[in-house]
Design a protein around this motif. Structure first.
Motif, PDB file in Angstrom:
ATOM      1  N   GLY A   1      -5.712   8.786   7.782  1.00  0.00           N
ATOM      2  CA  GLY A   1      -6.130   8.476   6.414  1.00  0.00           C
ATOM      3  C   GLY A   1      -6.966   7.222   6.335  1.00  0.00           C
ATOM      4  O   GLY A   1      -7.352   6.645   7.366  1.00  0.00           O
ATOM      5  N   LEU A   2      -7.202   6.847   5.111  1.00  0.00           N
ATOM      6  CA  LEU A   2      -8.053   5.677   4.868  1.00  0.00           C
ATOM      7  C   LEU A   2      -7.813   5.189   3.448  1.00  0.00           C
ATOM      8  O   LEU A   2      -7.414   5.968   2.576  1.00  0.00           O
ATOM      9  CB  LEU A   2      -9.516   6.100   5.050  1.00  0.00           C
ATOM     10  N   ALA A   3      -8.021   3.906   3.233  1.00  0.00           N
ATOM     11  CA  ALA A   3      -7.948   3.374   1.869  1.00  0.00           C
ATOM     12  C   ALA A   3      -9.131   2.453   1.631  1.00  0.00           C
ATOM     13  O   ALA A   3      -9.483   1.643   2.500  1.00  0.00           O
ATOM     14  CB  ALA A   3      -6.643   2.615   1.664  1.00  0.00           C
TER      15      ALA A   3
ATOM     16  N   ARG B   1       0.124  -7.960  -2.734  1.00  0.00           N
ATOM     17  CA  ARG B   1       0.373  -8.742  -1.523  1.00  0.00           C
ATOM     18  C   ARG B   1       0.475 -10.213  -1.906  1.00  0.00           C
ATOM     19  O   ARG B   1      -0.419 -10.753  -2.559  1.00  0.00           O
ATOM     20  CB  ARG B   1      -0.753  -8.542  -0.494  1.00  0.00           C
TER      21      ARG B   1
ATOM     22  N   GLN C   1      -6.408   0.239  -4.603  1.00  0.00           N
ATOM     23  CA  GLN C   1      -6.937   1.017  -3.476  1.00  0.00           C
ATOM     24  C   GLN C   1      -7.272   2.426  -3.922  1.00  0.00           C
ATOM     25  O   GLN C   1      -6.581   2.995  -4.763  1.00  0.00           O
ATOM     26  CB  GLN C   1      -5.870   1.132  -2.371  1.00  0.00           C
TER      27      GLN C   1
ATOM     28  N   HIS D   1      -3.818  -3.225  12.722  1.00  0.00           N
ATOM     29  CA  HIS D   1      -3.938  -2.460  11.480  1.00  0.00           C
ATOM     30  C   HIS D   1      -2.544  -2.333  10.857  1.00  0.00           C
ATOM     31  O   HIS D   1      -2.220  -3.050   9.945  1.00  0.00           O
ATOM     32  CB  HIS D   1      -4.593  -1.110  11.776  1.00  0.00           C
ATOM     33  N   HIS D   2      -1.729  -1.427  11.329  1.00  0.00           N
ATOM     34  CA  HIS D   2      -0.305  -1.408  11.003  1.00  0.00           C
ATOM     35  C   HIS D   2       0.432  -0.651  12.098  1.00  0.00           C
ATOM     36  O   HIS D   2      -0.199  -0.023  12.941  1.00  0.00           O
ATOM     37  CB  HIS D   2      -0.037  -0.873   9.594  1.00  0.00           C
TER      38      HIS D   2
ATOM     39  N   SER E   1       0.890  -1.173   0.000  1.00  0.00           N
ATOM     40  CA  SER E   1       0.000   0.000   0.000  1.00  0.00           C
ATOM     41  C   SER E   1       0.922   1.214   0.000  1.00  0.00           C
ATOM     42  O   SER E   1       2.106   1.081   0.290  1.00  0.00           O
ATOM     43  CB  SER E   1      -0.905   0.006   1.233  1.00  0.00           C
TER      44      SER E   1
ATOM     45  N   GLY F   1     -10.545   0.972   5.190  1.00  0.00           N
ATOM     46  CA  GLY F   1     -10.090   1.045   6.571  1.00  0.00           C
ATOM     47  C   GLY F   1      -8.966   2.040   6.688  1.00  0.00           C
ATOM     48  O   GLY F   1      -8.280   2.342   5.705  1.00  0.00           O
ATOM     49  N   GLY F   2      -8.793   2.551   7.880  1.00  0.00           N
ATOM     50  CA  GLY F   2      -7.705   3.498   8.083  1.00  0.00           C
ATOM     51  C   GLY F   2      -7.538   3.793   9.548  1.00  0.00           C
ATOM     52  O   GLY F   2      -8.108   3.122  10.408  1.00  0.00           O
ATOM     53  N   SER F   3      -6.746   4.829   9.823  1.00  0.00           N
ATOM     54  CA  SER F   3      -6.490   5.162  11.219  1.00  0.00           C
ATOM     55  C   SER F   3      -5.886   6.551  11.338  1.00  0.00           C
ATOM     56  O   SER F   3      -5.424   7.129  10.351  1.00  0.00           O
ATOM     57  CB  SER F   3      -5.519   4.149  11.836  1.00  0.00           C
TER      58      SER F   3
ATOM     59  N   LYS G   1       2.585   8.013   1.749  1.00  0.00           N
ATOM     60  CA  LYS G   1       1.556   9.041   1.966  1.00  0.00           C
ATOM     61  C   LYS G   1       1.791   9.750   3.295  1.00  0.00           C
ATOM     62  O   LYS G   1       1.526  10.941   3.431  1.00  0.00           O
ATOM     63  CB  LYS G   1       0.134   8.476   1.823  1.00  0.00           C
TER      64      LYS G   1
ATOM     65  N   ASP H   1      -6.895   5.606  -2.138  1.00  0.00           N
ATOM     66  CA  ASP H   1      -6.101   5.845  -0.947  1.00  0.00           C
ATOM     67  C   ASP H   1      -6.066   7.331  -0.629  1.00  0.00           C
ATOM     68  O   ASP H   1      -5.958   8.152  -1.542  1.00  0.00           O
ATOM     69  CB  ASP H   1      -4.683   5.317  -1.242  1.00  0.00           C
TER      70      ASP H   1
HETATM   71  N1  ASP Z   1      -2.614   1.582   4.167  1.00  0.00           N
HETATM   72  C1  ASP Z   1      -3.723   1.028   4.897  1.00  0.00           C
HETATM   73  C2  ASP Z   1      -4.114  -0.331   4.328  1.00  0.00           C
HETATM   74  O1  ASP Z   1      -3.681  -0.698   3.252  1.00  0.00           O
HETATM   75  C3  ASP Z   1      -4.918   1.907   4.882  1.00  0.00           C
HETATM   76  C4  ASP Z   1      -4.703   3.123   5.700  1.00  0.00           C
HETATM   77  O2  ASP Z   1      -4.419   3.009   6.892  1.00  0.00           O
HETATM   78  O3  ASP Z   1      -4.864   4.232   5.155  1.00  0.00           O
HETATM   79  O4  ASP Z   1      -4.868  -1.049   4.939  1.00  0.00           O
END
Ligand code: ASP
Length: 600
Positions: free
Chosen positions: A538-540, A228, A242, A456-457, A204, A493-495, A209, A244
């Motif tokens: 953000g969100l994608a 992926r 995405q 999430h990440h 992603s 989803g995002g955060s 970003k 994004d």
């Molecule tokens: N990059 C994240 C994902 O691929 C989305 C995000 O957090 O904006 O799930």
């Protein structure tokens, strides 16, 4: 011999020709859907991406040379036809957009001939998917796929315009990236110039970003391809798209606000569906407790009931042991399914086992109120009726129970609930139920890795009020993360991101990275943050899944022009494929022999 365009210009697409043009000349071009020769008159259905138009060749009107040529037309020939629009003399065809008119041809050019295709080019093809994918260029001629791809294009166009109007800049991020494995497996690209070194294709644009936010671009948007290398799963693609975005100087509500308006606009303009705003929000905990899922399908009820309190002292060890071990007993009520035959209940038990449940206990309530159950013999009558009451069971209902660790109980009942809804015909593709899922756990324990993983990440911000538990009870910390869910699918989803070094360091510590390891992978981001970083979030969206739901399809392959199959190969081009030894040598790559032989 194929003829050429030679100055001829198309005046209309097939379905742009309408009764308002009666008496006028038009020039249309496309593929022959079918042609019927009825003696002195030839009927041709001409198809292009807009639809079908009926053309008529009459010898007296087009001349004998043209008529002779028209008599050679076969399905999938590519033609250009000039003619005059006339109102239909015969019966109007209500199934065709152009059913009240026909074009009386005056000239014909055969632009290309065609062999008989391996399957008919028609709506709702029954042809096996492998054949369709091998001849994808023919499959893509089918009207349903053409509609899907046109819808997808419209979604992308509207989204781009909306984002631009909201002050987002469209900025491309690299495809050849640094490998930062955390999450899925990377696709690697060998470097020729740096033998033995590799790029990774982006999973992603996440890190870039965030860097753009550091650089002051404020609002970023991109329709980005992501890669992926995950294990084979039915409806996954190794590369996917995405939509994004990332925003600076914002918190959760700002991201949600812009996205609700984007979704409302997309659904209104593409499907004429009104999305009710604000979209409902539900915490992750509520999603799990009520629906056994962090992507609940809200088109139907069948919510989970926790009956642990009711059965905690009963005589059924399967229930009491699960509770004693810290788990729970929960159930769902499949209303009106009480008379499901034994064989079908057994199939549900097997289905439940695929989600890790050891079994599935049930009570079938007869129309007369009598109970048939897999565990009645361990229960008193009172206990049974207390369970039925807790489940709001009525005559004719089927109650299904799982007892285990909470995760297994949720996963199993969550999946079973959707499986049953499908069987019971409760899933209407024309109904769109959105929900935001919020307050996800920040971390998730991985038995396999023996450590926590980011749910999430690693750049997701913990909720301020939970930071106090990050050392003592990391599993309890909730994240400022959100998913947008539609009809049981996570469409985005995002955060909010961590922008403070100390919290980011703590997060890496929780994930088991040493400072050095964190620096080796993400040093460029951590360094960038030292030079002034705005709070950002953000969100994608998964564009494929969103387009699939909007097009009311069952598979993302139906909204992707050239999809791959389950083993990540392309049936049309045969990718992946072996490469020349010279290419490998240039890259300094030696392929193990037995591996090469196995593939051949
Ligand atoms: N990059 C994240 C994902 O691929 C989305 C995000 O957090 O904006 O799930």
């Amino acid at each position: 011999m194929a003829e050429t365009m030679k100055g001829l210009k198309r005046s209309h697409r097939c379905t742009e020709v309408s009764s308002s043009l009666a008496g006028q000349k038009v020039t249309v071009m496309g593929w022959v859907q079918k042609s019927r020769n009825k003696g002195g008159i030839i009927f041709v259905d001409l198809r292009d991406r807009s639809g079908i138009l009926q053309i008529i060749f009459e010898e007296t009107k087009c001349g004998s040379e043209c008529f002779e040529k028209a008599s050679k037309l076969r399905s999938e020939f590519v033609v250009a036809i000039e003619g005059t629009v006339e109102l239909r003399a015969g019966a109007v065809n209500k199934n065709l957009a152009t059913g009240d008119i026909e074009v009386i041809a005056s000239s014909l050019r055969i632009l290309s001939e065609a062999e008989t295709p391996p399957f008919p080019i028609e709506e709702n093809s029954k042809t096996k998917e492998e054949i369709r994918l091998k001849y994808r260029y023919l499959d893509l001629r089918r009207p349903d796929l053409q509609r899907n791809l046109m819808l997808r294009s419209k979604v992308a166009t509207i989204a781009r315009q909306f984002m631009a109007d909201e002050g987002f800049l469209e900025i491309e991020t690299p495809m050849l990236c640094k490998s930062t494995p955390e999450g899925a497996r990377d696709y690697l690209v060998p470097s020729r110039v740096h033998p033995g070194e590799f790029y990774a294709l982006p999973q992603s644009p996440q890190l870039f970003k965030q860097l753009l936010m550091c650089s002051g671009y404020d609002r970023y948007f991109q329709i980005a391809r992501c890669f992926r290398d995950e294990d084979l799963r039915a409806d996954r693609q190794p590369e996917f798209t995405q939509m994004d975005m990332e925003l600076s100087f914002v918190d959760i509500d700002d991201v949600i606000d812009v996205n609700e308006r984007l979704l409302a606009k997309l659904f209104k303009e593409v499907l004429d569906v009104d999305v009710e705003l604000p979209i409902k929000r539900m915490t992750w905990q509520e999603g799990m407790d009520r629906f056994g899922s962090d992507k609940p399908d809200l088109r139907f009820g069948m919510e989970l009931h926790d009956i642990s309190d009711v059965v905690k002292d009963c005589g059924f060890g399967v229930f009491t042991n699960a509770i004693a071990a810290g788990g729970s007993v929960r159930g769902i009520n499949a209303e009106g399914q009480g008379s499901l035959p034994r064989k079908k209940i057994d199939a549900l038990v097997e289905y439940a086992k695929t989600y890790g449940a050891k079994g599935l206990a049930y009570i079938a309530i007869g129309e007369d109120g009598s109970l048939k159950s897999s565990f009645a013999k361990f229960m008193t009558e009172d206990e049974m009726s207390n369970i039925v009451a807790a489940m709001e069971g009525k005559p004719g209902d089927l109650l299904l129970f799982v007892s285990d660790k909470n995760k297994v109980v949720w996963d199993t009942l969550g999946a079973l609930r959707c499986h049953l809804a499908e069987q019971m015909g409760l899933l209407d593709k024309n109904v769109f139920k959105f929900v935001w899922i919020t307050e996800f756990p920040l971390l998730e324990w991985s038995d396999e890795l023996g450590r926590y993983q980011a749910m999430h990440h690693p750049f997701t911000m913990p909720m301020e009020e939970d930071l106090q538990y990050i050392d003592s009870d990391p599993g309890r910390v909730r994240a400022k993360a959100y998913d947008i869910v539609l009809n049981g699918n996570e469409i985005g989803g995002g955060s909010v991101r961590i922008h403070q070094d100390d919290i980011q360091e703590k997060m890496f510590e929780c994930l088991g990275f040493t400072k050095e390891q964190a620096y080796e992978r993400f040093g460029f981001l951590l360094d960038a943050f030292k030079y002034g970083v705005p709070p950002h979030a953000g969100l994608a969206y998964g564009l494929d899944r969103l387009a699939m739901l909007m097009a009311k399809q069952d598979s993302i392959r139906d909204v992707i022009a050239f999809p791959k199959i389950k083993d990540a190969s392309c049936l049309l081009t045969d990718a992946p494929s072996p490469v020349d030894d010279i290419q490998l040598k240039e890259l300094g790559i030696l392929v193990e022999k037995d591996q090469k032989e196995e593939e051949q």
